[in-house]
Design an enzyme around this catalytic site. Structure first.
Site, PDB file in Angstrom:
ATOM      1  N   ASP A  33     -35.303  33.863 -23.837  1.00  0.00           N
ATOM      2  CA  ASP A  33     -34.289  34.906 -23.705  1.00  0.00           C
ATOM      3  C   ASP A  33     -33.639  35.148 -25.070  1.00  0.00           C
ATOM      4  O   ASP A  33     -33.319  34.205 -25.797  1.00  0.00           O
ATOM      5  CB  ASP A  33     -33.229  34.483 -22.676  1.00  0.00           C
ATOM      6  CG  ASP A  33     -32.359  35.647 -22.229  1.00  0.00           C
ATOM      7  OD1 ASP A  33     -32.419  36.005 -21.042  1.00  0.00           O
ATOM      8  OD2 ASP A  33     -31.614  36.195 -23.079  1.00  0.00           O
ATOM      9  N   ILE A  34     -33.442  36.429 -25.388  1.00  0.00           N
ATOM     10  CA  ILE A  34     -32.898  36.784 -26.708  1.00  0.00           C
ATOM     11  C   ILE A  34     -31.407  36.444 -26.815  1.00  0.00           C
ATOM     12  O   ILE A  34     -30.865  36.344 -27.914  1.00  0.00           O
ATOM     13  CB  ILE A  34     -33.142  38.289 -26.986  1.00  0.00           C
ATOM     14  CG1 ILE A  34     -33.147  38.579 -28.461  1.00  0.00           C
ATOM     15  CG2 ILE A  34     -32.141  39.156 -26.246  1.00  0.00           C
ATOM     16  CD1 ILE A  34     -33.659  39.973 -28.789  1.00  0.00           C
ATOM     17  N   ASN A  89     -31.822  37.559 -10.664  1.00  0.00           N
ATOM     18  CA  ASN A  89     -30.890  38.617 -10.265  1.00  0.00           C
ATOM     19  C   ASN A  89     -31.640  39.869  -9.806  1.00  0.00           C
ATOM     20  O   ASN A  89     -32.640  40.256 -10.411  1.00  0.00           O
ATOM     21  CB  ASN A  89     -30.000  38.993 -11.449  1.00  0.00           C
ATOM     22  CG  ASN A  89     -29.145  37.830 -11.937  1.00  0.00           C
ATOM     23  OD1 ASN A  89     -28.730  36.985 -11.154  1.00  0.00           O
ATOM     24  ND2 ASN A  89     -28.906  37.764 -13.238  1.00  0.00           N
ATOM     25  N   GLN A  96     -28.225  42.182 -12.468  1.00  0.00           N
ATOM     26  CA  GLN A  96     -29.520  42.462 -13.096  1.00  0.00           C
ATOM     27  C   GLN A  96     -29.330  43.550 -14.138  1.00  0.00           C
ATOM     28  O   GLN A  96     -28.712  44.583 -13.860  1.00  0.00           O
ATOM     29  CB  GLN A  96     -30.549  42.920 -12.040  1.00  0.00           C
ATOM     30  CG  GLN A  96     -31.937  43.122 -12.627  1.00  0.00           C
ATOM     31  CD  GLN A  96     -32.976  43.517 -11.578  1.00  0.00           C
ATOM     32  OE1 GLN A  96     -32.623  43.870 -10.457  1.00  0.00           O
ATOM     33  NE2 GLN A  96     -34.241  43.465 -11.950  1.00  0.00           N
ATOM     34  N   HIS A 102     -37.634  39.050 -13.098  1.00  0.00           N
ATOM     35  CA  HIS A 102     -37.719  37.906 -14.017  1.00  0.00           C
ATOM     36  C   HIS A 102     -36.933  36.740 -13.451  1.00  0.00           C
ATOM     37  O   HIS A 102     -35.906  36.931 -12.792  1.00  0.00           O
ATOM     38  CB  HIS A 102     -37.212  38.266 -15.413  1.00  0.00           C
ATOM     39  CG  HIS A 102     -35.861  38.927 -15.422  1.00  0.00           C
ATOM     40  ND1 HIS A 102     -35.681  40.251 -15.095  1.00  0.00           N
ATOM     41  CD2 HIS A 102     -34.633  38.442 -15.690  1.00  0.00           C
ATOM     42  CE1 HIS A 102     -34.400  40.557 -15.182  1.00  0.00           C
ATOM     43  NE2 HIS A 102     -33.724  39.466 -15.528  1.00  0.00           N
ATOM     44  N   PHE A 103     -37.432  35.557 -13.722  1.00  0.00           N
ATOM     45  CA  PHE A 103     -36.757  34.313 -13.368  1.00  0.00           C
ATOM     46  C   PHE A 103     -36.236  33.698 -14.660  1.00  0.00           C
ATOM     47  O   PHE A 103     -36.993  33.510 -15.603  1.00  0.00           O
ATOM     48  CB  PHE A 103     -37.728  33.328 -12.695  1.00  0.00           C
ATOM     49  CG  PHE A 103     -38.087  33.711 -11.290  1.00  0.00           C
ATOM     50  CD1 PHE A 103     -38.936  34.781 -11.049  1.00  0.00           C
ATOM     51  CD2 PHE A 103     -37.576  33.011 -10.220  1.00  0.00           C
ATOM     52  CE1 PHE A 103     -39.265  35.150  -9.755  1.00  0.00           C
ATOM     53  CE2 PHE A 103     -37.903  33.364  -8.910  1.00  0.00           C
ATOM     54  CZ  PHE A 103     -38.743  34.432  -8.683  1.00  0.00           C
ATOM     55  N   HIS A 104     -34.938  33.380 -14.660  1.00  0.00           N
ATOM     56  CA  HIS A 104     -34.367  32.654 -15.790  1.00  0.00           C
ATOM     57  C   HIS A 104     -34.558  31.159 -15.527  1.00  0.00           C
ATOM     58  O   HIS A 104     -34.261  30.677 -14.427  1.00  0.00           O
ATOM     59  CB  HIS A 104     -32.856  32.878 -15.879  1.00  0.00           C
ATOM     60  CG  HIS A 104     -32.415  34.295 -16.078  1.00  0.00           C
ATOM     61  ND1 HIS A 104     -31.927  34.758 -17.291  1.00  0.00           N
ATOM     62  CD2 HIS A 104     -32.341  35.351 -15.229  1.00  0.00           C
ATOM     63  CE1 HIS A 104     -31.575  36.028 -17.167  1.00  0.00           C
ATOM     64  NE2 HIS A 104     -31.817  36.416 -15.916  1.00  0.00           N
TER      65      HIS A 104
HETATM   66  P1  5GP Z   1     -30.707  39.954 -16.019  1.00  0.00           P
HETATM   67  O1  5GP Z   1     -29.239  40.148 -16.258  1.00  0.00           O
HETATM   68  O2  5GP Z   1     -31.416  41.254 -15.783  1.00  0.00           O
HETATM   69  O3  5GP Z   1     -30.992  38.928 -14.969  1.00  0.00           O
HETATM   70  O4  5GP Z   1     -31.266  39.317 -17.362  1.00  0.00           O
HETATM   71  C1  5GP Z   1     -31.906  40.039 -18.354  1.00  0.00           C
HETATM   72  C2  5GP Z   1     -32.102  39.088 -19.505  1.00  0.00           C
HETATM   73  O5  5GP Z   1     -33.010  39.670 -20.405  1.00  0.00           O
HETATM   74  C3  5GP Z   1     -30.819  38.791 -20.299  1.00  0.00           C
HETATM   75  O6  5GP Z   1     -30.551  37.401 -20.266  1.00  0.00           O
HETATM   76  C4  5GP Z   1     -31.125  39.309 -21.701  1.00  0.00           C
HETATM   77  O7  5GP Z   1     -30.595  38.483 -22.700  1.00  0.00           O
HETATM   78  C5  5GP Z   1     -32.634  39.336 -21.717  1.00  0.00           C
HETATM   79  N1  5GP Z   1     -33.200  40.349 -22.595  1.00  0.00           N
HETATM   80  C6  5GP Z   1     -32.890  41.680 -22.580  1.00  0.00           C
HETATM   81  N2  5GP Z   1     -33.616  42.326 -23.506  1.00  0.00           N
HETATM   82  C7  5GP Z   1     -34.410  41.393 -24.102  1.00  0.00           C
HETATM   83  C8  5GP Z   1     -35.379  41.466 -25.157  1.00  0.00           C
HETATM   84  O8  5GP Z   1     -35.671  42.514 -25.728  1.00  0.00           O
HETATM   85  N3  5GP Z   1     -35.978  40.301 -25.506  1.00  0.00           N
HETATM   86  C9  5GP Z   1     -35.701  39.108 -24.882  1.00  0.00           C
HETATM   87  N4  5GP Z   1     -36.354  38.029 -25.316  1.00  0.00           N
HETATM   88  N5  5GP Z   1     -34.791  39.008 -23.899  1.00  0.00           N
HETATM   89  C10 5GP Z   1     -34.142  40.139 -23.522  1.00  0.00           C
END
Ligand code: 5GP
Length: 141
Positions: A33-34, A89, A96, A102-104
């Protein structure tokens, strides 16, 4: 986002956007994750572009289930973490932000970094629980 439009994760999978890649097979792609909660925070993503988990195919779901423990073990081994969270999420109100399933995997590190607790909860009313269990179990296909 329309299904035809590639998500940011599809663009990462296709190599159009750089990432720190950890794993890839026929159906699954995993990368750091970035913007991590903790070092090692990883996203495990189906190559199939489905917005939310309830719309994901059985094949992709099975492929993710097969590798989540294996990738988690590697993250634990490398970070030294013992504890970790899996976060998934679905929908804006459920936090989300990228509409590609995606799974964290979020290791809980000794410095305290990781997912923060407590989540807001409310005790389940027994009548509501019994009714919900009946209707949801009947709706499982
Ligand atoms: P969500 O809130 O949808 O469950 O999580 C999305 C996740 O994607 C966030 O933790 C965010 O940091 C990550 N993310 C968003 N854009 C990028 C990207 O371009 N590269 C990477 N490696 N992670 C990303």
């Amino acid at each position: 986002m329309s299904d035809a439009e590639p998500s940011i994760f599809t663009r990462i999978i296709n190599g159009e956007i750089p990432c720190y890649k950890l794993y890839e097979d026929e159906h699954v792609f995993a990368f750091l994750d970035i913007n991590p909660f903790s070092l090692g925070h990883t996203l495990v993503v189906p190559k199939e572009q489905a917005a939310t988990l309830d719309t994901l195919s059985d094949e992709s779901s099975a492929a993710i289930g097969r590798v989540l423990p294996r990738i988690s073990r590697a993250i634990l081994a490398v970070t030294g973490a013992v504890d970790f969270n899996i976060l998934q999420n679905n929908g804006e109100a459920a936090f989300q932000s990228v509409f590609h399933v995606h799974f964290h995997i979020i290791p809980k590190l000794e410095d305290g970094s990781g997912l923060a607790w407590p989540f807001a909860t409310k005790q389940l009313d027994p009548e509501v629980g019994a009714q919900l269990a009946e209707t949801i179990s009947a709706a499982i296909e």
